[in-house]
Design a protein around this motif. Structure first.
Motif, PDB file in Angstrom:
ATOM      1  N   PHE A  52       0.892  -1.212  -0.025  1.00 47.43           N
ATOM      2  CA  PHE A  52      -0.015   0.103   0.071  1.00 47.43           C
ATOM      3  C   PHE A  52       1.082   1.296   0.066  1.00 47.43           C
ATOM      4  N   ASP A  53       2.069   1.242  -0.030  1.00 51.65           N
ATOM      5  CA  ASP A  53       3.139   2.108  -0.350  1.00 51.65           C
ATOM      6  C   ASP A  53       3.107   2.458  -1.878  1.00 51.65           C
ATOM      7  N   VAL A  54       3.009   1.332  -2.813  1.00 50.44           N
ATOM      8  CA  VAL A  54       3.014   1.157  -4.139  1.00 50.44           C
ATOM      9  C   VAL A  54       1.454   1.518  -4.508  1.00 50.44           C
ATOM     10  N   PHE A  55       0.525   1.395  -3.853  1.00 47.85           N
ATOM     11  CA  PHE A  55      -0.594   1.425  -4.548  1.00 47.85           C
ATOM     12  C   PHE A  55      -1.506   1.932  -3.137  1.00 47.85           C
ATOM     13  N   PRO A  56      -1.250   2.966  -2.734  1.00 51.36           N
ATOM     14  CA  PRO A  56      -2.360   3.586  -1.907  1.00 51.36           C
ATOM     15  C   PRO A  56      -3.617   4.125  -2.254  1.00 51.36           C
ATOM     16  N   ASP A  57      -4.576   4.134  -1.282  1.00 52.52           N
ATOM     17  CA  ASP A  57      -5.806   4.798  -1.700  1.00 52.52           C
ATOM     18  C   ASP A  57      -5.772   6.327  -2.042  1.00 52.52           C
ATOM     19  N   ASN A  58      -6.702   6.387  -2.826  1.00 57.02           N
ATOM     20  CA  ASN A  58      -6.649   8.022  -3.367  1.00 57.02           C
ATOM     21  C   ASN A  58      -6.801   8.993  -2.309  1.00 57.02           C
ATOM     22  N   PRO A  59      -6.027   9.631  -1.991  1.00 56.06           N
ATOM     23  CA  PRO A  59      -6.450  10.875  -0.699  1.00 56.06           C
ATOM     24  C   PRO A  59      -7.351  11.822  -1.155  1.00 56.06           C
ATOM     25  N   ASN A  60      -7.723  11.863  -2.615  1.00 59.41           N
ATOM     26  CA  ASN A  60      -8.620  12.893  -2.873  1.00 59.41           C
ATOM     27  C   ASN A  60     -10.117  12.542  -3.138  1.00 59.41           C
ATOM     28  N   ASP A  61     -10.272  11.220  -2.476  1.00 61.41           N
ATOM     29  CA  ASP A  61     -11.525  10.446  -2.744  1.00 61.41           C
ATOM     30  C   ASP A  61     -11.919   9.869  -1.275  1.00 61.41           C
ATOM     31  N   SER A  65     -12.346   2.926  -1.106  1.00 62.27           N
ATOM     32  CA  SER A  65     -12.320   1.513  -0.271  1.00 62.27           C
ATOM     33  C   SER A  65     -11.881   0.427  -0.970  1.00 62.27           C
ATOM     34  N   GLY A  66     -11.228   0.454  -2.267  1.00 59.68           N
ATOM     35  CA  GLY A  66     -10.489  -0.655  -2.611  1.00 59.68           C
ATOM     36  C   GLY A  66      -9.521  -1.115  -1.985  1.00 59.68           C
ATOM     37  N   TYR A  91     -10.330   0.847  -8.204  1.00 54.39           N
ATOM     38  CA  TYR A  91      -9.078   1.286  -7.373  1.00 54.39           C
ATOM     39  C   TYR A  91      -8.693   2.574  -8.294  1.00 54.39           C
ATOM     40  N   ASP A  92      -8.192   3.447  -7.525  1.00 55.80           N
ATOM     41  CA  ASP A  92      -7.652   4.712  -8.313  1.00 55.80           C
ATOM     42  C   ASP A  92      -6.097   4.446  -8.107  1.00 55.80           C
ATOM     43  N   VAL A  93      -5.365   4.208  -9.356  1.00 54.06           N
ATOM     44  CA  VAL A  93      -4.062   4.005  -9.377  1.00 54.06           C
ATOM     45  C   VAL A  93      -3.375   5.504  -9.755  1.00 54.06           C
ATOM     46  N   GLU A  94      -2.240   5.702  -8.959  1.00 55.74           N
ATOM     47  CA  GLU A  94      -1.481   7.089  -9.112  1.00 55.74           C
ATOM     48  C   GLU A  94      -0.736   6.743 -10.650  1.00 55.74           C
ATOM     49  N   ASN A  95      -0.706   7.611 -11.260  1.00 55.57           N
ATOM     50  CA  ASN A  95       0.205   7.640 -12.508  1.00 55.57           C
ATOM     51  C   ASN A  95       1.758   7.610 -12.090  1.00 55.57           C
ATOM     52  N   PRO A  96       2.764   6.851 -12.319  1.00 55.06           N
ATOM     53  CA  PRO A  96       3.819   6.911 -11.685  1.00 55.06           C
ATOM     54  C   PRO A  96       4.772   7.991 -12.476  1.00 55.06           C
ATOM     55  N   ASP A  97       4.175   8.412 -13.705  1.00 47.34           N
ATOM     56  CA  ASP A  97       4.964   9.335 -14.477  1.00 47.34           C
ATOM     57  C   ASP A  97       4.271  10.636 -14.382  1.00 47.34           C
ATOM     58  N   GLU A 103      -5.568   7.521 -11.880  1.00 43.08           N
ATOM     59  CA  GLU A 103      -6.284   6.890 -13.244  1.00 43.08           C
ATOM     60  C   GLU A 103      -7.439   5.425 -12.482  1.00 43.08           C
ATOM     61  N   GLU A 104      -8.495   5.653 -13.021  1.00 44.06           N
ATOM     62  CA  GLU A 104      -9.742   4.736 -12.586  1.00 44.06           C
ATOM     63  C   GLU A 104      -9.518   3.213 -13.033  1.00 44.06           C
ATOM     64  N   ARG A 105      -9.355   2.416 -12.204  1.00 46.66           N
ATOM     65  CA  ARG A 105      -9.210   0.772 -12.697  1.00 46.66           C
ATOM     66  C   ARG A 105     -10.105  -0.061 -11.868  1.00 46.66           C
ATOM     67  N   TYR A 106     -10.579  -1.112 -12.685  1.00 47.18           N
ATOM     68  CA  TYR A 106     -11.639  -2.116 -12.124  1.00 47.18           C
ATOM     69  C   TYR A 106     -10.801  -3.447 -11.989  1.00 47.18           C
ATOM     70  N   TRP A 107     -10.614  -3.888 -10.912  1.00 44.73           N
ATOM     71  CA  TRP A 107      -9.818  -5.195 -10.772  1.00 44.73           C
ATOM     72  C   TRP A 107     -10.575  -6.251  -9.978  1.00 44.73           C
ATOM     73  N   SER A 108     -10.435  -7.397 -10.275  1.00 45.44           N
ATOM     74  CA  SER A 108     -11.257  -8.645  -9.667  1.00 45.44           C
ATOM     75  C   SER A 108      -9.961  -9.388  -8.982  1.00 45.44           C
TER      76      SER A 108
END
Length: 409
Positions: A52-61, A65-66, A91-97, A103-108
């Motif tokens: 969750f350092d690599v993929f944290p929750d979006n602090p702006n939302d 809850s993902g 999941y909201d995934v931060e763009n590394p660049d 970016e909004e993602r949907y993962w199962s």
């Protein structure tokens, strides 16, 4: 690669889906090429780092809850050793660049344990199905149909997430009520007759398999005698807690007037026949005659009590074992047996959560219990109970209830 050998590292990297390996502390141990490609990360940005350092929750939302749901699933797999398939997650995934751009993602996701030689979880397989394109389809001649499909899938995914959350909350409430009910019904006595006793109850990890275990300590009628019993009800939650209370009270009453433990279990078995949810419940009861220094016992499908002698010899009281309560259509008298003890011996009764583990023979758990009891036999009952639980229960908690009663004779 030698002839006939399989390059499993190469196979892992070539898997067509997103797959990562995590440690029980949720550090990335490895990730395959597809995982890195879809997640937009390099190996250096992932391996060795906290998930969750690599993929944290979006602090702006604030409604995101993902990642919280994923953390709960992974923690559950570590604690229970069971595979967990999650509902579709957003999941909201931060763009590394472009830091700060999400970016909004949907993962199962599906999370599964990998066990070491000692039976403990050493790795987690974290597999993801990427369905963002289905949910957020773009452009093309079939764009209108894609948008309809997007809306339908998104709606269904949100409904499923909301249903899962309501079920989780309902299970949590039921667990709290059931635990409170069980605590109210179980005795807290630490002294029976002239003897010191320690009692422990540890609920199972998660909402299931909780509140079916019970124990009882009673002063028996006629002579200087006490009764000690434990039992286990099949089921969980409020229903199991209710059945547990009925069986404990019935055995307590029967023990006070029965000639011996077998007769007490005979009465309990007939009572269990008319109690919904009592089918296949197990119980063991011991009658201790403090003047004669004898223990008479009988078991209805329950793990055997343990008598630890002052010299360290461990005796399993397993010579009077019968099927669980209400297991026979026509009940027959149950067996009972007796043994003797000397001052300073320790009697231990427990439920199967203490000794049973998945993919392990119960004899291994019984041997582990015997070793722990022998090494700590000189400690007082309270300290002995704590030591046994610390050594025998998994660090994250067991997947079944555990009740433990220790009496210093």
């Amino acid at each position: 690669m030698t002839e006939g050998a399989i390059d499993y590292a190469g196979v892992f990297q070539a898997l067509p889906g997103m797959v990562a390996l995590l440690t029980p502390d949720l550090l990335f141990a490895d990730a395959n090429e597809e995982f890195l490609r879809v997640a937009g990360r390099t190996r250096e940005q992932v391996v060795g780092r906290y998930l969750f350092d690599v993929f944290p929750d979006n602090p702006n939302d604030p409604t995101a809850s993902g990642m919280r749901n994923l953390a709960a699933s992974l923690t559950r797999v570590v604690a229970t050793g069971e595979r967990d398939a999650m509902a579709l997650q957003r999941y909201d995934v931060e763009n590394p660049d472009r830091p700060g751009e999400w970016e909004e993602r949907y993962w199962s996701p599906v999370n599964a344990p990998v066990f070491g030689a000692d039976g403990k979880v050493v790795l987690l397989v974290h597999r993801i199905e990427e369905v963002t394109e289905l949910i957020r389809a773009r452009g093309g001649p079939t764009g209108s149909r894609s948008r309809v499909l997007e809306a339908e899938l998104y709606t269904r995914a949100r409904e499923l997430q909301e249903l899962n959350e309501r079920l989780r909350q309902a299970h949590a409430r039921e667990r709290e009520v059931a635990l409170a009910l069980q605590k109210a019904m179980l005795p807290a006595r630490r002294q029976v007759g002239h003897y010191r006793a320690a009692v422990r109850y540890r609920p199972a990890v998660g909402a299931l398999n909780v509140c079916g275990d019970w124990y009882d300590l009673v002063d028996l009628v006629g002579g200087n005698r006490i009764g000690v019993a434990v039992g286990d009800v099949v089921g969980h939650g409020l229903d199991a807690a209710g059945v547990m209370g009925q069986l404990r009270s019935a055995l307590s009453a029967a023990s006070r007037v029965a000639a011996g433990p077998a007769e007490a279990l005979n009465v309990l078995g007939r009572y269990a026949h008319v109690v919904d949810g009592a089918e296949s419940a197990t119980a063991v009861t011991t009658f201790i005659d403090c003047d004669r220094r004898t223990i008479t016992y009988s078991s209805a499908g329950h793990p055997p009590p343990v008598l630890v002698h002052p010299d360290g010899r461990v005796e399993f009281l397993d010579r009077a074992t019968d099927p669980p309560l209400d297991a026979r259509p026509d009940p027959i008298p149950r067996p009972e047996a007796s043994t003797t003890y000397r001052d300073g011996a320790t009697l231990v009764l427990y439920t199967d959560g203490l000794v049973e583990r998945r993919r392990e023979d119960i004899d291994t758990g019984l041997a582990r219990l015997a070793d722990s009891l022998a090494r700590h036999r000189d400690e007082d009952p309270e300290s002995l109970a704590d030591a046994v639980l610390l050594e025998l229960l998994p660090p994250g908690g067991a997947t079944d209830d555990t009740a433990l009663v220790i009496v210093r004779l």
